[in-house]
Design an enzyme around this catalytic site. Sequence first.
Site, mmCIF file in Angstrom:
data_model
loop_
_atom_site.group_PDB
_atom_site.id
_atom_site.type_symbol
_atom_site.label_atom_id
_atom_site.label_comp_id
_atom_site.label_asym_id
_atom_site.label_seq_id
_atom_site.Cartn_x
_atom_site.Cartn_y
_atom_site.Cartn_z
ATOM 1 N N THR A 52 -2.359 -4.111 -9.554
ATOM 2 C CA THR A 52 -1.581 -5.296 -9.203
ATOM 3 C C THR A 52 -2.321 -6.146 -8.176
ATOM 4 O O THR A 52 -3.339 -5.719 -7.625
ATOM 5 C CB THR A 52 -0.198 -4.857 -8.642
ATOM 6 O OG1 THR A 52 0.525 -6.012 -8.240
ATOM 7 C CG2 THR A 52 -0.346 -3.949 -7.442
ATOM 8 N N GLY A 55 -6.402 -6.625 -6.380
ATOM 9 C CA GLY A 55 -7.205 -5.639 -7.112
ATOM 10 C C GLY A 55 -7.237 -5.939 -8.600
ATOM 11 O O GLY A 55 -8.303 -5.888 -9.231
ATOM 12 N N TYR A 205 -1.152 -1.277 10.734
ATOM 13 C CA TYR A 205 -1.881 -2.025 9.708
ATOM 14 C C TYR A 205 -3.095 -2.724 10.332
ATOM 15 O O TYR A 205 -4.209 -2.601 9.846
ATOM 16 C CB TYR A 205 -0.956 -3.040 9.040
ATOM 17 C CG TYR A 205 -1.621 -3.836 7.949
ATOM 18 C CD1 TYR A 205 -1.896 -3.251 6.714
ATOM 19 C CD2 TYR A 205 -1.993 -5.160 8.145
ATOM 20 C CE1 TYR A 205 -2.521 -3.965 5.709
ATOM 21 C CE2 TYR A 205 -2.619 -5.891 7.144
ATOM 22 C CZ TYR A 205 -2.875 -5.288 5.929
ATOM 23 O OH TYR A 205 -3.494 -5.996 4.934
#
Length: 327
Positions: A52, A55, A205
């Site tokens: 998805t 990528g 993150y």
Amino acid sequence: MGLLCLLSHPIWFLCFLVLAVVLRMQRKGRWDPKKCRIDLTGKTAIVTGANTGIGKCVAMDFARRNGRVILACRSRERGQKALEDIQRETGNQKVFLEILDTSSMASVRAFADRILRNEKKVDILVNNAGASGMPFSITSEGLEVTYATNHLGPFLLTNLLVDLMKRSAPSRIIFLGSFMHNRGYIDTTHLYGKNLEKMKFNDAYNCTKLMNTICAKELAERLKGTGVTVNSVNPGIVMTDAMRYYSFLFRAIFNVIGFFFFKTAEEGAVSTIFSAVSEEAEGVTGKYIDSDCLIELPSENSRDPAVNKKLWEASEAATNLTGAPGK
Ligand SMILES: *[C@@H]1O[C@H](CO)[C@@H](O)[C@H](O)[C@H]1NC(C)=O
Ligand SMILES: *[C@@H]1O[C@H](CO)[C@@H](O)[C@H](O)[C@H]1NC(C)=O
């Protein structure tokens, strides 16, 4: 605030909307993958998280260029669907699915074993898989899940494939970073889920994206002269499934704002494709390629040799890696 008051009148709001839509339609990047004629016949590329978002767009582009493309995906079902989409849209049948869960070092090792057994060469490795906003948790291998998924998995995978990539030189390794990497900091105990109490929303993150940038920089140093180049790229602010762990409301707001101001996955894939195939990026290593495909230095916090060495060694220990390229 002034702007908000102005926008509260329907006419101004309408004007703003029209302007935003016009800007949206005119937005164009500096480098256009469609104008780049590079062909990948005879080349093999691996794209992680290819089912998805960015990528998938990157894998689609490589398939269009006639490359042999391996989609490394966590879910067989979603991976298979992406594979069929890519084969149908590009007519390229040399697209394959391999299962990879970067949060599990056992899965990374099994994947790398299959690649080393089945592939004669790997010319391009795109470390794209990653997630943000995941709740803190410890995997069965004793690693914190965001750090495992976003940093340790890609770190281990790249190191396990590096000899094959040296034999395939010139070859290119790409780590998906983020402009948020300059907000992160390195604490190697985070890899095991320690000292995370003072972390706020999404801090992990930023920190893993900084780790990706450092990992690219450090590996580039270690691979100097081998013909293998390593860079980190910034896709820009993109609307992707990496946000799947956020609340519905947050994603809804993000999507509305995002329609006007953020990149689509296809636009977000451009800097990665640039790094992987363009003539301009040939031989470029240890750099940070920004969302407009400008070749820059990574942020200062990813260029401290002592910190980078420490992170590298801690990552080797956390993944039980031996025999990584030395310096
Ligand atoms: C991570 O980035 C977000 C958004 O830019 C910021 O709010 C947060 O403070 C950052 N965290 C760290 C540790 O830098
Ligand atoms: C590394 O090795 C130790 C000791 O054998 C083991 O407990 C640990 O789970 C391993 N870690 C990984 C990520 O494979």
